[in-house]
Motif scaffolding. Structure first.
Motif, mmCIF file in Angstrom:
data_model
loop_
_atom_site.group_PDB
_atom_site.id
_atom_site.type_symbol
_atom_site.label_atom_id
_atom_site.label_comp_id
_atom_site.label_asym_id
_atom_site.label_seq_id
_atom_site.Cartn_x
_atom_site.Cartn_y
_atom_site.Cartn_z
ATOM 1 N N ASP A 1 -4.992 -3.509 -2.566
ATOM 2 C CA ASP A 1 -5.394 -4.715 -2.400
ATOM 3 C C ASP A 1 -6.548 -5.022 -3.208
ATOM 4 O OD1 ASP A 1 -6.799 -2.605 -0.857
ATOM 5 O OD2 ASP A 1 -7.373 -3.866 0.539
ATOM 6 N N ARG A 2 -6.719 -4.391 -3.706
ATOM 7 C CA ARG A 2 -7.923 -4.925 -4.420
ATOM 8 C C ARG A 2 -7.802 -4.478 -6.088
ATOM 9 N NH1 ARG A 2 -11.683 0.388 -5.557
ATOM 10 N NH2 ARG A 2 -11.922 -0.662 -7.150
ATOM 11 N N LYS B 1 -2.017 3.034 -4.892
ATOM 12 C CA LYS B 1 -3.586 3.551 -4.358
ATOM 13 C C LYS B 1 -4.576 1.862 -4.403
ATOM 14 C CE LYS B 1 -2.668 8.089 -5.116
ATOM 15 N NZ LYS B 1 -3.068 9.354 -6.413
ATOM 16 N N ALA B 2 -5.010 1.355 -3.304
ATOM 17 C CA ALA B 2 -5.587 0.697 -3.206
ATOM 18 C C ALA B 2 -5.028 -0.518 -3.633
ATOM 19 C CB ALA B 2 -7.161 0.260 -4.236
ATOM 20 N N ASP C 1 -7.898 -3.792 -9.917
ATOM 21 C CA ASP C 1 -9.271 -3.664 -10.565
ATOM 22 C C ASP C 1 -8.232 -3.011 -11.792
ATOM 23 O OD1 ASP C 1 -10.671 -1.088 -11.632
ATOM 24 O OD2 ASP C 1 -10.233 0.169 -9.841
ATOM 25 N N ALA D 1 -7.591 1.201 -12.861
ATOM 26 C CA ALA D 1 -6.302 2.201 -12.252
ATOM 27 C C ALA D 1 -5.327 1.653 -13.113
ATOM 28 C CB ALA D 1 -6.282 1.199 -11.057
ATOM 29 N N PRO E 1 0.813 -1.328 0.423
ATOM 30 C CA PRO E 1 -0.026 0.369 -0.107
ATOM 31 C C PRO E 1 0.435 0.709 -0.392
ATOM 32 C CG PRO E 1 -0.125 -1.279 2.174
ATOM 33 C CD PRO E 1 0.760 -2.183 1.009
#
Length: 393
Positions: free
Chosen positions: A322-323, A319-320, A325, A328, A315
């Motif tokens: 743990d997602r 950014k984010a 995406d 992104a 992290p």
């Protein structure tokens, strides 16, 4: 200092224990030496000239002091530094020029679309056999000028070469790896003779021509080693990355549906699957001298493992983090291709293959679903399922 037993058969980098260790410190201890858990430190140490691959020491650490595996791995391009490395890398760069990649892309797209068509229907298919293995093998053979009828002959060998980074796993790894090295060296010897007699528009012909024009530029031994290494690099890691992409999307079907509606996201999606589920979850280095890093003494000869999979979910860097995406835009590049002078030569080609494959699959097929659990994969070395039974919605 946290201690992580990466040799435990049940160990997995994607656990609360590992994330807690990363939150506590940039490094942890393990049975094989220090583990580097954070992105910034892993990136810095991969570029640090006080660290190197040292293939000889790596082989000896695993009890291999001579024989075919040793004779292939120790002289490999990644195990050289300075002028020797630059000379061989300069020749290898011919494989991955913008012109050559642009010329390959239509072939990659055509093969991706053809193989995706084999996966239509409701029945369960082994994605590894039907797609993951076939696409990079076909591209690699096209790049090197290997005849299509020889694909299956060398496919098993090229897949098994990746076991060189899983020697700590035991079992039949050494025997399989030795068979692969011996088989590929024999094949490459015949390929060199064939390209010398009948050169074509391919990388093998370019390298053979350079050898025949000036043997001081690249010797026969160096040429054979380089071709075997390129065969491995162009196939094994990419086949596992394609399979890992399906694992990632099987857990995130909404992202697959989005990609099917917006195939222009394929390039970004490729970057995200490489970050989220890398086929190279760890990269090793040895210290070539005593030095201090962030207050930690590193002794000459110390073995450090950059935990790529963990660092790419740090992290502090993303950014984010743990997602998963595909929309992104990430601020830093993935680490699985290495960094600095030893950044992977085939990184651009791998990205082309993964992005074209994802676009072809997602626009033709519904989200992938695992037909049964996938066996646990070793956390060290090149990682990807050997069998991946999928149904597409």
């Amino acid at each position: 200092m946290s201690y992580l037993d990466v040799l435990d058969p049940d160990f997995d980098f994607d656990t609360p224990e590992v994330h807690a260790a990363q939150a506590e410190s940039w490094y942890a201890d393990s049975p094989i030496g220090l583990l580097v858990l954070r992105y910034h430190e892993a990136s810095e140490l991969l570029r640090d000239r006080r660290m190197e691959h040292d293939g000889k020491r790596y082989m000896e650490t695993h009890g291999i002091v001579d024989g075919p595996i040793y004779d292939w791995f120790v002289p490999m391009i990644v195990n050289h530094e300075g002028e020797h490395h630059r000379r061989l890398r300069g020749l290898s760069n011919k494989a991955f020029t913008a012109r050559r990649l642009a010329a390959l892309r239509p072939f990659v797209r055509e093969q991706s679309e053809r193989l995706a068509g084999r996966l239509t229907g409701d029945e369960t298919r082994d994605f590894v056999t039907e797609f993951g293995n076939r696409l990079p093998l076909a591209v690699m053979c096209r790049l090197l000028g290997v005849r299509p009828e020889d694909y299956d002959l060398i496919g098993t060998w090229t897949a098994d070469l990746g076991l060189v980074f899983a020697l700590s796993g035991g079992g039949d790894v050494v025997a399989r790896l030795e068979r692969a090295v011996v088989g590929l060296y024999d094949y490459v010897g015949h390929l060199i003779d064939e390209k010398a007699a009948r050169p074509g528009d391919d990388l093998s012909s370019d390298l053979v021509t350079a050898h025949l024009a000036d043997k001081s530029q690249i010797s026969r031994e160096e040429l054979s080693n380089l071709l075997v290494t390129l065969v491995f690099a162009a196939h094994d890691t990419t086949r596992h990355q394609l399979d890992n992409a399906m694992l990632a999307f099987a857990g995130h079907p909404d992202q697959w549906t989005l990609l099917g509606r917006q195939p222009e996201l394929a390039v970004q999606a490729a970057e995200e699957v490489i970050r989220w589920q890398p086929s190279v979850p760890t990269v090793y280095r040895y210290a070539v001298e005593d030095f201090d890093y962030q207050g930690l003494p590193i002794a000459k000869g110390a073995y450090l493992t950059m935990c790529v999979k963990v660092a790419q979910r740090d992290p502090r860097a993303y950014k984010a983090a743990d997602r998963f995406d595909i929309t992104a835009v990430r601020d830093v590049p993935p680490l699985q291709f290495g960094a600095g002078p030893h950044h992977c030569l085939g990184a651009a080609l791998a990205r082309v293959e993964v992005s074209e494959a994802l676009a072809a699959l997602a626009t033709r097929l519904g989200p992938p679903t695992l037909a049964c659990p996938v066996p646990r994969m070793t956390p060290i070395g090149i990682q990807g399922p050997e069998v991946l039974p999928l149904r597409f919605g």
